[in-house]
Design a protein around this motif. Sequence first.
Motif, PDB file in Angstrom:
ATOM      1  N   ALA A 211     -18.458 -11.539   5.491  1.00 20.53           N
ATOM      2  CA  ALA A 211     -16.624 -11.180   7.163  1.00 20.53           C
ATOM      3  C   ALA A 211     -16.811 -10.003   5.886  1.00 20.53           C
ATOM      4  N   VAL A 212     -17.074  -8.629   7.972  1.00 23.76           N
ATOM      5  CA  VAL A 212     -16.603  -7.265   7.377  1.00 23.76           C
ATOM      6  C   VAL A 212     -15.411  -7.146   6.967  1.00 23.76           C
ATOM      7  N   GLU A 213     -14.545  -6.723   6.214  1.00 27.15           N
ATOM      8  CA  GLU A 213     -13.022  -6.720   6.206  1.00 27.15           C
ATOM      9  C   GLU A 213     -12.588  -4.900   6.198  1.00 27.15           C
ATOM     10  N   VAL A 214     -11.558  -5.026   6.633  1.00 23.36           N
ATOM     11  CA  VAL A 214     -10.787  -3.585   6.647  1.00 23.36           C
ATOM     12  C   VAL A 214     -10.275  -3.799   5.185  1.00 23.36           C
ATOM     13  N   VAL A 215     -10.404  -2.649   3.887  1.00 24.87           N
ATOM     14  CA  VAL A 215      -9.363  -2.513   2.971  1.00 24.87           C
ATOM     15  C   VAL A 215      -8.372  -1.347   3.097  1.00 24.87           C
ATOM     16  N   ASN A 216      -8.417  -0.045   4.067  1.00 24.17           N
ATOM     17  CA  ASN A 216      -6.960   0.388   3.845  1.00 24.17           C
ATOM     18  C   ASN A 216      -7.312   1.102   4.557  1.00 24.17           C
ATOM     19  N   CYS A 217      -6.400   1.695   5.212  1.00 23.09           N
ATOM     20  CA  CYS A 217      -6.719   3.236   6.062  1.00 23.09           C
ATOM     21  C   CYS A 217      -7.033   4.098   5.808  1.00 23.09           C
ATOM     22  N   ILE A 218      -6.855   5.202   6.778  1.00 16.19           N
ATOM     23  CA  ILE A 218      -7.164   6.268   5.886  1.00 16.19           C
ATOM     24  C   ILE A 218      -6.528   7.540   7.379  1.00 16.19           C
ATOM     25  N   GLY A 222      -6.903  12.409   4.445  1.00 21.66           N
ATOM     26  CA  GLY A 222      -6.982  11.511   3.145  1.00 21.66           C
ATOM     27  C   GLY A 222      -6.312  10.024   2.530  1.00 21.66           C
ATOM     28  N   VAL A 223      -4.735  10.663   3.408  1.00 17.92           N
ATOM     29  CA  VAL A 223      -4.518   9.516   2.644  1.00 17.92           C
ATOM     30  C   VAL A 223      -4.496   7.894   2.392  1.00 17.92           C
ATOM     31  N   GLN A 224      -4.504   7.517   1.577  1.00 17.76           N
ATOM     32  CA  GLN A 224      -5.533   6.406   1.813  1.00 17.76           C
ATOM     33  C   GLN A 224      -3.898   5.005   2.094  1.00 17.76           C
ATOM     34  N   ILE A 225      -3.848   3.606   2.944  1.00 15.92           N
ATOM     35  CA  ILE A 225      -2.744   3.222   3.439  1.00 15.92           C
ATOM     36  C   ILE A 225      -3.616   1.647   3.259  1.00 15.92           C
ATOM     37  N   PRO A 226      -2.735   0.805   2.188  1.00 16.48           N
ATOM     38  CA  PRO A 226      -3.457  -0.123   1.694  1.00 16.48           C
ATOM     39  C   PRO A 226      -2.965  -1.019   3.319  1.00 16.48           C
ATOM     40  N   LEU A 227      -3.312  -2.632   3.723  1.00 20.13           N
ATOM     41  CA  LEU A 227      -3.507  -3.407   4.579  1.00 20.13           C
ATOM     42  C   LEU A 227      -2.093  -3.549   4.680  1.00 20.13           C
ATOM     43  N   ASN A 228      -1.672  -4.023   5.990  1.00 17.68           N
ATOM     44  CA  ASN A 228       0.146  -4.152   6.072  1.00 17.68           C
ATOM     45  C   ASN A 228       0.989  -3.273   4.607  1.00 17.68           C
ATOM     46  N   ARG A 229       0.585  -2.124   4.440  1.00 19.12           N
ATOM     47  CA  ARG A 229       1.486  -1.135   3.745  1.00 19.12           C
ATOM     48  C   ARG A 229       1.833  -0.597   4.627  1.00 19.12           C
ATOM     49  N   GLN A 230       3.068   0.540   4.373  1.00 17.98           N
ATOM     50  CA  GLN A 230       2.982   1.528   4.915  1.00 17.98           C
ATOM     51  C   GLN A 230       3.726   2.596   4.309  1.00 17.98           C
ATOM     52  N   ILE A 231       3.612   4.479   4.212  1.00 18.73           N
ATOM     53  CA  ILE A 231       3.618   5.198   3.122  1.00 18.73           C
ATOM     54  C   ILE A 231       4.294   6.452   3.340  1.00 18.73           C
ATOM     55  N   VAL A 232       4.841   7.713   3.025  1.00 20.12           N
ATOM     56  CA  VAL A 232       5.536   8.037   3.575  1.00 20.12           C
ATOM     57  C   VAL A 232       5.213   9.120   2.245  1.00 20.12           C
ATOM     58  N   GLN A 233       4.629   9.977   3.531  1.00 20.57           N
ATOM     59  CA  GLN A 233       4.130  11.558   2.504  1.00 20.57           C
ATOM     60  C   GLN A 233       3.757  12.363   3.255  1.00 20.57           C
ATOM     61  N   ASP A 234       4.132  13.993   2.321  1.00 18.40           N
ATOM     62  CA  ASP A 234       4.013  15.151   3.122  1.00 18.40           C
ATOM     63  C   ASP A 234       4.884  15.163   4.564  1.00 18.40           C
ATOM     64  N   GLY A 235       6.231  14.473   4.940  1.00 13.61           N
ATOM     65  CA  GLY A 235       6.555  14.201   6.204  1.00 13.61           C
ATOM     66  C   GLY A 235       6.232  13.711   6.953  1.00 13.61           C
ATOM     67  N   SER A 236       5.448  12.719   6.820  1.00 13.44           N
ATOM     68  CA  SER A 236       4.815  12.089   7.793  1.00 13.44           C
ATOM     69  C   SER A 236       5.276  10.105   7.295  1.00 13.44           C
ATOM     70  N   ARG A 237       4.738   9.412   8.520  1.00 14.58           N
ATOM     71  CA  ARG A 237       5.260   7.676   7.888  1.00 14.58           C
ATOM     72  C   ARG A 237       4.186   7.688   7.868  1.00 14.58           C
ATOM     73  N   TYR A 238       2.556   6.826   7.687  1.00 10.89           N
ATOM     74  CA  TYR A 238       1.774   6.167   7.988  1.00 10.89           C
ATOM     75  C   TYR A 238       1.680   4.174   7.633  1.00 10.89           C
ATOM     76  N   THR A 239       1.499   4.065   8.852  1.00 11.27           N
ATOM     77  CA  THR A 239       1.405   2.244   8.839  1.00 11.27           C
ATOM     78  C   THR A 239      -0.560   1.305   8.824  1.00 11.27           C
TER      79      THR A 239
END
Length: 268
Positions: A211-218, A222-239
Amino acid sequence: MNFIIVFIAFVISQAFACRHGGGTFINGQEWKERDAFIMKCTIHENGSWKTEVVACLAPNGNKIPINSSLDDGNDQWKCSMNERGMVTLVQGANPNAKCDGHEVGSRWQEKSFELECLSGGIRKLRSCVTEEGQRIPVNGSKEVNGFVLVCQSFPNGTVSFHGQKSIKAPKVFGDSQTVVKCSDEQNGDRNVGEFWIENHRFNKTCRANGAVEVVNCISKDGVQIPLNRQIVQDGSRYTCEMTKQGTIRFSAAPIDEKKKKMLRKFFI
């Protein structure tokens, strides 16, 4: 909501003053009635008098002569009298109303949506538009770069524009049917445990079961966001999240809620 106001146009009697609704009026005097009509007192030389509706009154305070209309933004107000002397003020759609400056019949694009201006200043969604400019009709779908893009409109006025892709079946070799390879978006072979980036936004890997699985979003930076997580960095919120339908959705938005503007969305 459209509405109609009705009033009897005139009353005739014998006197030296007009009387209406408990009030007394002199010859030529005008007054408001129900905040929707302009009435006038007319006294003749023989002493007879009449009160009559001489115009309608729009909500903005403008007079509308009998049997004429007035355009007011997206509304059109019509003041008319029938053969029985009954005067009506009717609110309807202004056929000449623009849609935020766009002429009736014109089409334009806002973000990922193509809109058309209909009569009465009504905005109608015609299609969803990809970053490459391809159009997907409302409640339709189209395959673009291996993704099935869906443009869906709901009765409450909301619109969903998303992409979905089925997971490819793993490649198997040998009589034991042991899975040893995965297929990427270009139909290339990937070894179990191998990692690669697809569509510039998703870091994928090949699992032991094929199975092909998504590990994280980019993110674009270049900020890496783990699956089903949220990160705040450099004035932005990544989901980076997996939807109930099994698709992966990545979004980036400014932290300032006042902006309320999504910078960019990618779906898989």
